[in-house]
Design an enzyme around this catalytic site. Structure first.
Site, PDB file in Angstrom:
ATOM      1  N   LYS A 139       0.844  -1.193   0.000  1.00  0.00           N
ATOM      2  CA  LYS A 139       0.000   0.000   0.000  1.00  0.00           C
ATOM      3  C   LYS A 139       0.880   1.245   0.000  1.00  0.00           C
ATOM      4  CE  LYS A 139       0.515   2.084   3.355  1.00  0.00           C
ATOM      5  NZ  LYS A 139       1.713   2.692   4.011  1.00  0.00           N
ATOM      6  N   TYR A 225      -4.874   4.094   5.910  1.00  0.00           N
ATOM      7  CA  TYR A 225      -5.386   3.345   7.065  1.00  0.00           C
ATOM      8  C   TYR A 225      -6.650   3.997   7.621  1.00  0.00           C
ATOM      9  CZ  TYR A 225      -0.944   0.853   7.084  1.00  0.00           C
ATOM     10  OH  TYR A 225       0.128   0.078   6.719  1.00  0.00           O
TER      11      TYR A 225
HETATM   12  P1  NAD Z   1      12.297   1.551   2.724  1.00  0.00           P
HETATM   13  O1  NAD Z   1      12.762   2.903   2.344  1.00  0.00           O
HETATM   14  O2  NAD Z   1      12.767   1.004   4.027  1.00  0.00           O
HETATM   15  O3  NAD Z   1      12.702   0.504   1.589  1.00  0.00           O
HETATM   16  C1  NAD Z   1      12.553   0.799   0.219  1.00  0.00           C
HETATM   17  C2  NAD Z   1      13.365  -0.176  -0.596  1.00  0.00           C
HETATM   18  O4  NAD Z   1      13.257   0.192  -1.970  1.00  0.00           O
HETATM   19  C3  NAD Z   1      14.865  -0.162  -0.252  1.00  0.00           C
HETATM   20  O5  NAD Z   1      15.360  -1.469  -0.253  1.00  0.00           O
HETATM   21  C4  NAD Z   1      15.481   0.623  -1.403  1.00  0.00           C
HETATM   22  O6  NAD Z   1      16.815   0.223  -1.679  1.00  0.00           O
HETATM   23  C5  NAD Z   1      14.552   0.253  -2.553  1.00  0.00           C
HETATM   24  N1  NAD Z   1      14.567   1.243  -3.625  1.00  0.00           N
HETATM   25  C6  NAD Z   1      14.639   0.958  -4.922  1.00  0.00           C
HETATM   26  N2  NAD Z   1      14.655   2.062  -5.659  1.00  0.00           N
HETATM   27  C7  NAD Z   1      14.580   3.091  -4.805  1.00  0.00           C
HETATM   28  C8  NAD Z   1      14.578   4.502  -4.975  1.00  0.00           C
HETATM   29  N3  NAD Z   1      14.606   5.078  -6.194  1.00  0.00           N
HETATM   30  N4  NAD Z   1      14.512   5.265  -3.881  1.00  0.00           N
HETATM   31  C9  NAD Z   1      14.426   4.716  -2.641  1.00  0.00           C
HETATM   32  N5  NAD Z   1      14.441   3.370  -2.421  1.00  0.00           N
HETATM   33  C10 NAD Z   1      14.526   2.576  -3.507  1.00  0.00           C
HETATM   34  O7  NAD Z   1      10.714   1.559   2.637  1.00  0.00           O
HETATM   35  P2  NAD Z   1       9.706   0.551   3.332  1.00  0.00           P
HETATM   36  O8  NAD Z   1       9.299   1.106   4.642  1.00  0.00           O
HETATM   37  O9  NAD Z   1      10.235  -0.819   3.282  1.00  0.00           O
HETATM   38  O10 NAD Z   1       8.437   0.712   2.358  1.00  0.00           O
HETATM   39  C11 NAD Z   1       8.357   0.044   1.113  1.00  0.00           C
HETATM   40  C12 NAD Z   1       6.883  -0.058   0.690  1.00  0.00           C
HETATM   41  O11 NAD Z   1       6.193  -0.827   1.670  1.00  0.00           O
HETATM   42  C13 NAD Z   1       6.134   1.265   0.610  1.00  0.00           C
HETATM   43  O12 NAD Z   1       5.210   1.225  -0.454  1.00  0.00           O
HETATM   44  C14 NAD Z   1       5.389   1.363   1.920  1.00  0.00           C
HETATM   45  O13 NAD Z   1       4.215   2.138   1.836  1.00  0.00           O
HETATM   46  C15 NAD Z   1       5.087  -0.087   2.190  1.00  0.00           C
HETATM   47  N6  NAD Z   1       4.967  -0.368   3.626  1.00  0.00           N
HETATM   48  C16 NAD Z   1       3.853  -0.998   4.069  1.00  0.00           C
HETATM   49  C17 NAD Z   1       3.697  -1.279   5.405  1.00  0.00           C
HETATM   50  C18 NAD Z   1       2.472  -2.002   5.873  1.00  0.00           C
HETATM   51  O14 NAD Z   1       2.247  -2.055   7.072  1.00  0.00           O
HETATM   52  N7  NAD Z   1       1.702  -2.595   4.980  1.00  0.00           N
HETATM   53  C19 NAD Z   1       4.682  -0.895   6.318  1.00  0.00           C
HETATM   54  C20 NAD Z   1       5.828  -0.274   5.839  1.00  0.00           C
HETATM   55  C21 NAD Z   1       5.959  -0.019   4.480  1.00  0.00           C
END
Ligand code: NAD
Length: 377
Positions: A139, A225
């Protein structure tokens, strides 16, 4: 698996043409007993090994019954060895963003889980579908309604299943709220208030504050949410929304919304208010009904959640929400159980998000919504 491959088997299951003989070959009793054979546990590949994959999804996949971590897709070379060692992932199941499409030839991977910044969800979900893999997309589903349509169409065309990473639909407190509404335990919902917010003070260059990568700020990230809460606490989609945006730290939130409030009107007469922010902490759901009330606080973090109602406390044993969510999706593919968070739900929420941004940009005017029952599960 007899004379058809696992991939053919899973594809036939997803297309509903597996037939009773094949279904009976799935040793369900074995799954119930907590043991796994390859045929009943789907292989998941995580795309994007950031915080959510590292600290929530991969650990949860060590406890899932119907799926397991089988592969990774990462743009960071150093993560390949770390993940391979930690989770015993064979070299042949490790991909980067360039060679990702060759995952089509890998029978170990049944499901691709896209966990990248929001603006990358559509591209990777579509590529996963075109590779013949079932898709879980995090999401918010994408950054525009048009992208949501493109993902849904790609999955439909490929005959693969699509789920959104809305973990709360698989956890018991949220399911209890949905039951209250379905069974009218407290009568009809008259008013619902939902809050989902946290105070962001980290790196100002993070992708969540960069509109090109996030598609928007608090509303895209946490707002989904609170929008969802108002919908499952009424059992209806809103027919009208009015919204406001507040900015108190424009130096930090240069590119994305900091705080958004919105008011919904529901077809059965309920009103709803939503608060979402990257500048304050809030996490709750409260519903006042014709014959009582219910509330969850916290309502949308990783748990344990907590709840109360006019009948007393709401209490359930805590389990990993991510584990429950991924098992639900795998069970949907394997056994035809309900898809708790289908693509239409993600698209519906994006329509509402776009309407909220429209209300804000057009002087807080009220914007009508024609959603019917879209995404109501
Ligand atoms: P994060 O920043 O910790 O991780 C992002 C990942 O994408 C990293 O591994 C990064 O290297 C990679 N990436 C690839 N290309 C990128 C770019 N151009 N810029 C930045 N990062 C890049 O983020 P996250 O917290 O893991 O979130 C990732 C996704 O998961 C988002 O869509 C977020 O909304 C979703 N999420 C959902 C929940 C949930 O409870 N459902 C919780 C956290 C995150």
């Amino acid at each position: 698996m007899g004379n058809i491959s696992r991939r053919q088997f899973n594809r036939r299951l997803s297309q509903g043409i597996a037939g009773s003989a094949l279904f009976s070959s799935v040793p369900l009793a074995c799954a119930m007993a907590g043991t796994k054979s390859r045929e009943e546990s789907l292989g998941i590949a995580l795309v994007g090994l950031g915080s959510y994959s590292t600290y929530q999804l991969a650990p949860a996949l060590q406890d899932t019954k119907f799926c397991h971590l089988a592969g990774i897709v990462t743009g960071t070379k150093a993560k390949e060895r770390i993940w391979a060692e930690r989770y015993g992932i064979p070299a042949g199941n490790i991909y980067n963003y360039q060679n990702f499409d060759t995952i089509a030839d890998n029978d170990d991977i049944d499901v691709v889980y896209v966990v990248l910044p929001n603006s990358m969800h559509a591209e990777f979900s579509i590529r996963a579908a075109q590779a013949g893999k079932h898709v879980i997309c995090e999401k918010p589903m994408a950054v525009t309604v048009a992208e949501c349509d493109a993902i849904i169409e790609a999955c439909r065309k490929a005959g693969v299943k699509l789920g959104i990473g809305y973990r709360l639909h698989s956890e018991p407190y949220t399911q209890e709220v949905k039951r209250f509404v379905r069974e009218k335990t407290f009568g009809k919902t008259a008013y619902v208030n939902a809050e989902a917010a946290y105070r962001s003070a980290g790196n100002p260059d993070q992708w969540r504050l960069n509109k090109a990568l996030s598609g928007g700020g608090a509303l895209m990230n946490m707002g989904v949410y609170s929008i969802q809460s108002t919908i499952y606490a009424t059992g209806e989609n809103p027919v009208k929304v009015t919204a406001q945006e507040f900015s108190t730290r424009p130096d930090y939130f240069k590119d994305t919304d900091e705080t958004v409030t919105a008011q919904f009107q529901f077809p059965g007469g309920a009103t709803g208010t939503v608060f979402t922010s990257h500048n304050a902490n809030a996490n709750s759901l409260y519903a006042s009904c014709t014959g009582g009330w219910f509330s969850l606080k916290p309502a949308n973090n990783y748990g344990p959640l907590a709840g109360e109602s006019s009948n007393g406390p709401i209490q359930f044993k805590h389990e990993s929400q991510q584990k429950l969510q991924m098992d639900d999706f795998a069970s949907h593919i394997l056994y035809g159980s309900v898809n708790r968070a289908p693509g239409e739900m993600g698209k519906r929420d994006m329509i509402i998000i776009e309407a909220i941004y429209r209300s804000i940009s057009e002087g807080n005017r009220s914007v009508p919504l024609e959603l019917g029952n879209m995404g109501l599960v």
